[in-house]
Design an enzyme around this catalytic site. Sequence first.
Site, PDB file in Angstrom:
ATOM      1  N   ALA A   7       0.864  -1.186   0.000  1.00  0.00           N
ATOM      2  CA  ALA A   7       0.000   0.000   0.000  1.00  0.00           C
ATOM      3  C   ALA A   7       0.895   1.229   0.000  1.00  0.00           C
ATOM      4  CB  ALA A   7      -0.902  -0.014   1.231  1.00  0.00           C
ATOM      5  N   SER A   9       1.460   5.183  -0.323  1.00  0.00           N
ATOM      6  CA  SER A   9       0.784   6.478  -0.191  1.00  0.00           C
ATOM      7  C   SER A   9       1.574   7.608  -0.835  1.00  0.00           C
ATOM      8  CB  SER A   9       0.578   6.798   1.291  1.00  0.00           C
ATOM      9  OG  SER A   9       1.833   6.999   1.919  1.00  0.00           O
ATOM     10  N   GLY A  10       2.780   7.308  -1.288  1.00  0.00           N
ATOM     11  CA  GLY A  10       3.648   8.362  -1.786  1.00  0.00           C
ATOM     12  C   GLY A  10       4.527   8.955  -0.708  1.00  0.00           C
ATOM     13  N   GLY A  11       4.411   8.424   0.507  1.00  0.00           N
ATOM     14  CA  GLY A  11       5.202   8.909   1.626  1.00  0.00           C
ATOM     15  C   GLY A  11       6.471   8.099   1.831  1.00  0.00           C
ATOM     16  N   MET A  33      -4.340   3.899  -3.187  1.00  0.00           N
ATOM     17  CA  MET A  33      -5.791   4.018  -3.101  1.00  0.00           C
ATOM     18  C   MET A  33      -6.236   5.440  -3.427  1.00  0.00           C
ATOM     19  SD  MET A  33      -6.458   1.933   0.447  1.00  0.00           S
ATOM     20  CE  MET A  33      -5.522   3.129   1.411  1.00  0.00           C
ATOM     21  N   CYS A 102     -10.595   2.927   8.885  1.00  0.00           N
ATOM     22  CA  CYS A 102      -9.946   2.810   7.575  1.00  0.00           C
ATOM     23  C   CYS A 102      -9.030   1.589   7.525  1.00  0.00           C
ATOM     24  CB  CYS A 102      -9.162   4.081   7.266  1.00  0.00           C
ATOM     25  SG  CYS A 102      -8.311   4.031   5.673  1.00  0.00           S
ATOM     26  N   GLY A 126       3.355   0.528   5.522  1.00  0.00           N
ATOM     27  CA  GLY A 126       4.449   1.221   6.191  1.00  0.00           C
ATOM     28  C   GLY A 126       4.177   1.524   7.642  1.00  0.00           C
ATOM     29  N   CYS A 199      -7.293  12.263   6.754  1.00  0.00           N
ATOM     30  CA  CYS A 199      -6.930  12.342   5.333  1.00  0.00           C
ATOM     31  C   CYS A 199      -8.007  12.992   4.482  1.00  0.00           C
ATOM     32  CB  CYS A 199      -6.581  10.957   4.792  1.00  0.00           C
ATOM     33  SG  CYS A 199      -7.961   9.818   4.694  1.00  0.00           S
TER      34      CYS A 199
END
Length: 358
Positions: A7, A9-11, A33, A102, A126, A199
């Site tokens: 998964a 998140s771009g982090g 997502m 979530c 993560g 979020c």
Amino acid sequence: MDRVLVAMSGGVDSSVTAALLKEQGYEVIGGTMEIFPDYEQPPLDEGGCCSLSSIEDARRVAHHIGIRHYTFNLKKVFEEEVINNFVNEYKNARTPNPCVVCNNEIKFRSLLKKALELDADYIATGHYAIVEHNVNGKHLLKKAKDVDKDQTYMLYGLTQFQLSHTLMPLGNYTKQEVRQMAKDFGFRIHNKPESQEICFVPDNNYTRFLDENYPGLGKPGPVMDTDGNILGKHKGLHHYTIGQRRGLGISLGYPVYVVKLDREKNAVIIGPEEEVYSKSLIANKVNWISIDKLTEPIKVTARIRYNSPESHAKIYPVNDNEVKVVFDKKQRAVTPGQSVVFYDGKVVVGGGIIKENF
């Protein structure tokens, strides 16, 4: 070779997770997502996990380390399971924790389903937590090495099936070590700030989100003391939470706090700080991880909010879905709607949603 859907998140954390698992020999697929509701404009900047730039960041990282990347549109299920629950909890004078919902319903249910459809053996995130598989027939969830970043409080709702298909490789690293690894992997996002807000409410103003998108959710009503005397007027129960002091608009010559939100009377009950403390609570929607069920009272340490310290307590079975928790010492602002999570040392025993305090 085991296949894993990460998964992303771009982090920093999820990017390092993907790179670590690829190094460890897994066939890694990246998945991001899309969950931002259509009626809220997603932020363009790098602030939150739902921002448009974050999806691009995830794609760039996936390309950089040479893995496939998919974007999954989970807006509908996110609205049904997370946002609707968030709204309904406030409507019922409770203070929800949408991140717990979530994790339970989106990341480890809907996204895990996508992973299994892609013939993946695991989903990976993560999160700062440790999953240990097949310990005396159980899949255990344990606290992270970095105690300041430990996220087990948000993960207590995971089932044995979900844990059996879950990898969390960051549990044995500190945040500082993870940032250094991101730098070593050549990720341009290695200094990306962490997302702190809810979020789907990127400005962190949840009352604005509720008032704009769900007008009529709350109605003005009385502010009362614990004896029932009316002291003023409130602007809707969703504007308040247990333990709140600011914004009450009441001056009694001494500090007063929200003690209770009374849905039946549509009233905010206030009192001195000592009335914010309670010794016991009832929790429902209980999930057990390290045990099958609670058949007799046991001693644990318990945490009643994400950033609060653990406190010694004893938990008693009420029925299959509820437990009574009695703390050794009174706890401040035990808040209905929030989660209570039970620990045995580093091991997560289970947890539930706070129904009432007393």
